[in-house]
Design an enzyme around this catalytic site. Structure first.
Site, PDB file in Angstrom:
ATOM      1  N   VAL A  54      -3.255   3.053   4.456  1.00  0.00           N
ATOM      2  CA  VAL A  54      -2.409   4.096   3.877  1.00  0.00           C
ATOM      3  C   VAL A  54      -1.808   3.673   2.541  1.00  0.00           C
ATOM      4  O   VAL A  54      -1.544   4.509   1.675  1.00  0.00           O
ATOM      5  CB  VAL A  54      -1.304   4.537   4.873  1.00  0.00           C
ATOM      6  CG1 VAL A  54      -0.245   3.472   5.023  1.00  0.00           C
ATOM      7  CG2 VAL A  54      -0.699   5.856   4.469  1.00  0.00           C
ATOM      8  N   GLY A  57      -3.452   4.571  -1.066  1.00  0.00           N
ATOM      9  CA  GLY A  57      -3.233   5.830  -1.767  1.00  0.00           C
ATOM     10  C   GLY A  57      -1.780   6.239  -1.848  1.00  0.00           C
ATOM     11  O   GLY A  57      -1.458   7.292  -2.398  1.00  0.00           O
ATOM     12  N   HIS A  58      -0.871   5.423  -1.318  1.00  0.00           N
ATOM     13  CA  HIS A  58       0.548   5.806  -1.264  1.00  0.00           C
ATOM     14  C   HIS A  58       1.398   4.677  -1.795  1.00  0.00           C
ATOM     15  O   HIS A  58       1.970   3.924  -1.019  1.00  0.00           O
ATOM     16  CB  HIS A  58       0.941   6.127   0.180  1.00  0.00           C
ATOM     17  CG  HIS A  58       2.237   6.868   0.307  1.00  0.00           C
ATOM     18  ND1 HIS A  58       3.464   6.244   0.409  1.00  0.00           N
ATOM     19  CD2 HIS A  58       2.505   8.185   0.368  1.00  0.00           C
ATOM     20  CE1 HIS A  58       4.422   7.144   0.550  1.00  0.00           C
ATOM     21  NE2 HIS A  58       3.855   8.326   0.527  1.00  0.00           N
ATOM     22  N   TYR A  59       1.564   4.436  -2.981  1.00  0.00           N
ATOM     23  CA  TYR A  59       0.990   5.028  -4.177  1.00  0.00           C
ATOM     24  C   TYR A  59       0.266   3.951  -4.960  1.00  0.00           C
ATOM     25  O   TYR A  59       0.778   2.826  -5.017  1.00  0.00           O
ATOM     26  CB  TYR A  59       2.096   5.620  -5.045  1.00  0.00           C
ATOM     27  CG  TYR A  59       2.850   6.751  -4.387  1.00  0.00           C
ATOM     28  CD1 TYR A  59       2.329   8.040  -4.377  1.00  0.00           C
ATOM     29  CD2 TYR A  59       4.062   6.528  -3.757  1.00  0.00           C
ATOM     30  CE1 TYR A  59       3.024   9.078  -3.783  1.00  0.00           C
ATOM     31  CE2 TYR A  59       4.748   7.570  -3.150  1.00  0.00           C
ATOM     32  CZ  TYR A  59       4.230   8.831  -3.165  1.00  0.00           C
ATOM     33  OH  TYR A  59       4.902   9.843  -2.566  1.00  0.00           O
ATOM     34  N   ILE A  64       4.133   2.082  -1.300  1.00  0.00           N
ATOM     35  CA  ILE A  64       5.312   2.312  -0.466  1.00  0.00           C
ATOM     36  C   ILE A  64       4.824   2.768   0.901  1.00  0.00           C
ATOM     37  O   ILE A  64       3.986   3.674   1.004  1.00  0.00           O
ATOM     38  CB  ILE A  64       6.210   3.420  -1.052  1.00  0.00           C
ATOM     39  CG1 ILE A  64       6.682   3.056  -2.455  1.00  0.00           C
ATOM     40  CG2 ILE A  64       7.395   3.708  -0.134  1.00  0.00           C
ATOM     41  CD1 ILE A  64       7.354   4.208  -3.184  1.00  0.00           C
TER      42      ILE A  64
END
Length: 152
Positions: A54, A57-59, A64
């Protein structure tokens, strides 16, 4: 640096957690149980790694850990507390009904270790269950909220 949680005493490792929870990688969000008092309290641990899918892509450029994942780990910890406390409850049928007063106080980044301290409110032994969860990183309160859960 000392911690409010005794991480030298592993109550349950990942091999046994998967016997209680139906979740699997990449959505099993608990690495181990470090404290457990039946029908009262559980403390679980989650290590945040840059390789966590995760975070790709975050971020990008400023990873985060998502608040929705933190809330889900609170729910998984709550289900684990109930399943470990009462043989009649299967976490496969444990459902999150409502989240109240959820507050995020700090960002969670790669390298952090989160501790989820979940207590059963009201000492009920049948659903619905009300839990209060606090999340700590480096002994700093990172998130907290109430979770109402039931069994299907």
């Amino acid at each position: 640096m000392s911690s409010r949680f005794d991480t030298t005493n592993e109550i349950l490792g990942i091999e046994k957690i998967v016997k209680y929870l139906p979740h699997r990688y990449p959505f099993l969000l608990i690495d181990r149980v470090v404290e457990f008092i039946a029908s009262e309290k559980i403390v679980t641990q989650k290590n945040i790694s840059f390789s966590d899918p995760v975070l790709q892509g975050h971020y990008p450029g400023f990873p985060i850990y998502p608040g929705a994942y933190i809330m889900e780990a609170m729910a998984q910890s709550s289900a684990l507390l109930a399943a470990m406390s009462w043989d009649t409850i299967s976490s496969n049928e444990f459902l999150l009904l409502k989240v109240d007063d959820l507050k995020y106080r700090r960002l969670v980044r790669p390298g952090d270790v989160m501790f989820f301290e979940v207590t059963l409110q009201g000492k009920r032994h049948k659903p619905p269950f009300l839990f209060f969860a606090k999340v700590y990183v480096n002994d700093l309160l990172t998130a907290e909220g109430n979770l109402l859960c039931t069994v299907r």
